[in-house]
Each structure stands twice: as structure tokens, then as C-alpha cells.
Design an enzyme around this catalytic site. Sequence first.
Site, short mmCIF file in Angstrom:
data_model
loop_
_atom_site.label_atom_id
_atom_site.label_comp_id
_atom_site.label_asym_id
_atom_site.label_seq_id
_atom_site.Cartn_x
_atom_site.Cartn_y
_atom_site.Cartn_z
N ASP A 118 -41.13 2.38 28.52
CA ASP A 118 -40.51 3.64 28.14
C ASP A 118 -38.98 3.50 28.26
O ASP A 118 -38.49 2.89 29.21
CB ASP A 118 -41.03 4.71 29.12
CG ASP A 118 -40.62 6.10 28.73
OD1 ASP A 118 -41.03 6.55 27.64
OD2 ASP A 118 -39.89 6.75 29.51
N GLU A 122 -39.53 1.12 23.81
CA GLU A 122 -38.60 1.98 23.08
C GLU A 122 -37.18 1.44 23.23
O GLU A 122 -36.66 1.42 24.34
CB GLU A 122 -38.63 3.40 23.66
CG GLU A 122 -39.94 4.13 23.50
CD GLU A 122 -39.87 5.53 24.11
OE1 GLU A 122 -40.29 6.48 23.43
OE2 GLU A 122 -39.38 5.69 25.25
#
Length: 655
Positions: A325, A354
Site C-alpha cells: 500500500d 501502489e
Amino acid sequence: MFTKTDEKYGYDGELGAIYSSDKTEFKVWAPEAAAARVQLYKSCRDETPYRRLPMEKGRDGVWRKTAFGDLNGTYYTYVMTYDGIEQEAVDIYARSAGVNGAMGMIIDTKACDPAGWDKQDYVKLEKYTDACIYELHVRDFSIDKSGNFCYKGRFLAFIEKGLVNAAGDSIGIDHIKELGVTHVHLMPCFDFSTVDESDVHRPQFNWGYDPQNYNVPEGSYSTDPFDGKARVAEFKRLVYALHKEGIGVVMDVVYNHTAATADSNFNKIYPKYYYRLWGENGEYFSNGSGCGNEFATERKMARKFIIDSLCYWAKEYKIDGFRFDLMGLYDKETLNLIAQKLKEINPNVLLYGEGWTGGDSPLEWDMRAMKLNARSTPDLAFFSDDFRDTVKGNNFENRDKGYVNGATGNEEYVKEVLCGRIPHPQIPNLTQFSWTDTPAQTVNYAEAHDNLTLWDKLYYTNSTDSIEKRIRMDKMAAAMVFLAQGIPFIQAGQEFLRSKPFPGGTAFDHNSYKSPDAINSLKWNRKSEYKDVFEYYKGLIAFRKAHSAFRMCDKDEIGEKMKYIDRLPQRVVGFVLYGDNEFEETVVFFNPNDCPVTLHAFGSYGVYIDGEKAGVVPMRTVEGDYEMDGLSTMVLGRVRADLSEEKVYDAPATD
Ligand code: CA
């Protein structure tokens, strides 16, 4: 980048409560604490410890204590003293925890292995582009009544085989197997803070991006959050159940921030060390995550914590891959070390994340693991938001359109994303924007847990169009995901038009992180309602897995073997692939026009995919002029001469 504390006290050994049947060694790194002690509790319901054990500090900054006897199942905390103030904290290295993660647990993790555990291994993955990823939330999977699971909302729902929906179609793990994906990516399964584990019969929902105890499975997904052994044993059974089906398990990990800040366990154990700070004297926590703080990945012991934690999940739980993340908040060096260490454990590990942050960070731009720095973290793949937005329109503008749903003039961008964001010789004007040299770094997707589902997005962009027409758009978007160079990724339920409607059904949830089950859960009867869509996704996955030309990894190879076709009807994009394991030539077209177009085939080709169906068996052949439907995909293949004798229109065995 390392602080003075790092230079003086850096420690390379094992930390935590190191269990054996005759003793447990406690080790906590806290070089500036004035005092530290271990407290032992018989039960996580106890308010007072039955033993308090003072610890002693070594010259390496590590406080130690050995407790003799078999402490398996005993709960523990540390009490740290700074500036004369004592604070009780859970060991950041704790391997299990009591209810709500409020105490660590000393645990014999090997005793939690399911029968047969040692006989299984990681799934094989020769290269990243062989993966087909399925993003899934543990509770969503089994909580809806259409699912009929015994273990609703629990890890153990994954061991339930043979379940069907109202129409008799397979659901649960059998459904995932039938779909054909290679990896299930589980949204946070470590212990997160928002869901009250002491009251799990009250419906509560959270995605879980609020980390509390990183090395502990989430308690609300276990059958007994008050017994720290249950969550460990049951999460292992989940992993084993997927491995038995040949499916890998990817964990979504969130080391970029913690749910609590000043009163987090990290901050109680060693105040401010683990976080990036700003202000003249570092008096403020920086907030590049948008969640109140950001983890200082570049500091020695913070970096060590992340690496130790990932290696623990990989070894102890046989986790096959990790999704990071807000990876833009990690420094690149840490990620490269992570990749190196994990590959030593499992060369087939799959790593992606990400490539952006959630806010401004003091971490220097060129140190960040951002998408645009992808070339300097070669073992990490990045979500291609370029792909997502090109295909269906801007993610944050509900009504903005993309290629499949009515945007015009973006064909060159479509070409750019279909080759995996590498520089391609036929699109010279755009190559300056390519951010990688290998599609093994590119995760292609049209839908993930964040923002609108693809089906809901199509409602906003094309609400006056019929459902049939929107289904054609959905299928084309899916075909682009699975026929592009890169790593295909879908959200669970996308294969049966997952939707997250608010009550009333005309507005849809684009951020359902704490929305009720009614919005989030997988509605298993949709599989039968949209069976045709499910079959199409399944066919796309089977086709991709059967054809190596869609899974190339090298920009030079792609430049040579993937040729875009010129002089096509307006808005149609097409390319030819050479060098497939089965086809002499593979030809792919996307027609986003509402009307059919006429194309020409120089020779005879089998049609494997069109707007209606997809699979590994040709539905018909085309030669000369032929028509391609509006809002559709076409894939033509000509079997290689050396194979055509023996070949081959038998579907491969499903197992
Ligand atoms: Ca929890």
C-alpha cells in the site's frame, strides 16, 4: 539516512518473544528507554499480570529477559519507561495477540500448522506476467446470505468446498478455482484496529488499512478472537486451502503508516524513532499517508522491522506475494532489500504495489518508490493507473469516459497501455512517458477495491445505454486487461458485474472502506444472473494462460514481436503478436464504436475471442473480408505450421 541512534545501536539479530518449550527469550530494541519489563498474563481478559519481569539492557540497545518453563499460550506486554513515565505496549514483533490486539501472545506457531502443512509449498510462478491476480476481502467473500457458508466472514470460509448458490453454480473457493486465476490477493489480514473483536456478532466492516499488530492475523476473521492460537491456525488453513487448489496467496501489507500515532506500540516502545517527523525539533509527525503519520522506512531498525515481518509471513505462513500500500512512501533501497530477502526464501515471490503516496512526504522525490522511479526498483511491479483511466475514464470523475465507454481520440494512449507502459518503436511520440522497460512491472486493471467498480462506473458514464450495451463495454475492458502486456488484475466479483449500490440503487459507493456488508459483500447469485459475463472472464483467463505471446517481459522482444496495425477504421486499435507458443500469428482488435466495422484477414484464422465469447477453442474461422461487431474485441489465431498437424482444438484439461 540512518540516525545517530542507528549507528550507535543498530542490531541485526532476532527480536520478539522467542519461544521454545523450556524457555522464552524476550528481546526488545529500545536504546534510550530508562527501564523495561515484561508482564505475563494467563488470559487476555485479565487486568493484572501474574508476573512482572524486569529486563536488562545490552550495549546494542536491546532489552532482554529469559523466562523459563513452557509459556506457549501466555499473553504478554512490555512496560517501557521514558522521562519517568511508564507505558504498556504490545511487542511490535508479537506473533499473536489477544482480543483487539491489546496483548501479545507467546505462541508455538508450529503447533498451529494444519495436518499436511509441511508437504505443500509456494505456487510456481516463472515470471510475473504469468500471474492473474484476484483481489479479495476476507469478509466480503463469505458474509452474504447468498453464500451459505458455515464460517461467514471468517478465514475458515476458504476451506468450505462444494457450496453452490441458489441456481446451483459453484461459489467460494470452488468458484475461484473455476475462474482460473493464479493468485488471490487478500486485502489486509494482519491485525487492524477498527473492528471491535470483542463483539464480532455485531455487523462491522472495515477494509483494514489501519494496522495495529503487523505479525498477527486479524482476530475478527478467526472463530475466537479471545484465543490468539485460533487466528494463527485458521489463517494457515486458509493459505493451505488455496495452495491445495494451486492458487497463490498475496497479502496486502500496509507498513507505510500505523493506525495509532503518538500512542502506537512503536511510539511507546521507542518514541518518534519509527516515524518521519517535521518541524524544527521534529515535533510533528509528517503525514504522507493521509492517515496521520508515515513510517520511516529508511531508518535502520524500521527497515529491519519491515523486512523481518515480510520474511516471517513468507516463511511461517508460506505467503506467495505481497502488495504494498502507498509504496511511494517507501524508500527504494528498502524495497530492493525486501525483494532480495524474499527471493532468497522463495524465488517465485510476486511483489507489486501502489506507486504513489497519500499526501506530501519529507522523503525526497528520487528516493521514493514511485511509479515514475520504477526502473530503479526492478523486482517491484506497479499499478498502472494509466491503464485504468485510459480504458474506463478518470477514476475520480464519475462521468469521465475512457476508450470502452465513449471517449474519442485516445487511441494512441490505448496503444501505450496495451504494451505495458514500455517504450515501443511504433509510438515514438509517447515513449518519453513510459515508466518501465518490462511489462513485468506493470499491473493492468480496470477495477480494484478503491473507487467505483467498473460496472458502477459504466452506469455513471453511460446511464442512458442499455444493460446489454454496458455489458459489452465491461467485456471489452476485461479483454483489454487480459490481452495487454503486463500483469492482469481484477477485483473479486468483477467477473459477475460487482456493484456497490447505496440503498435506492441509483448512486454507488466509490469509497466503501467502512460501508456495511450490504454494499461490500459478494452477492453470489449474480454469478448465475450474469453467467455469460463470468464465462467470458473465465475464457479470457484460460486464453491468456494458454498463449505465451501475451506474457512477454522484455521491451526489445515486444518491439520485435508486437506490431500495431495501421490504417484501421476510426477508433479501432489492433495489433499482431508473433512468437506465440501455439500461433504463428495472433491478431487482436478492439472496436469501441457502437457500429460494426469491416476488417480483412490475409489467410484463414480461427476466432478465439469476440464480443460474445472467449476461450481456447476457435468458434469459427475468418478469411478475406469479415465483420467485427460494435463494442467488441476480436482475437484471431493461426496455428503454427509445425503444430497444425497434431493440433489441437481440444481444450486443455482444467487441472
Ligand atoms: Ca483487530
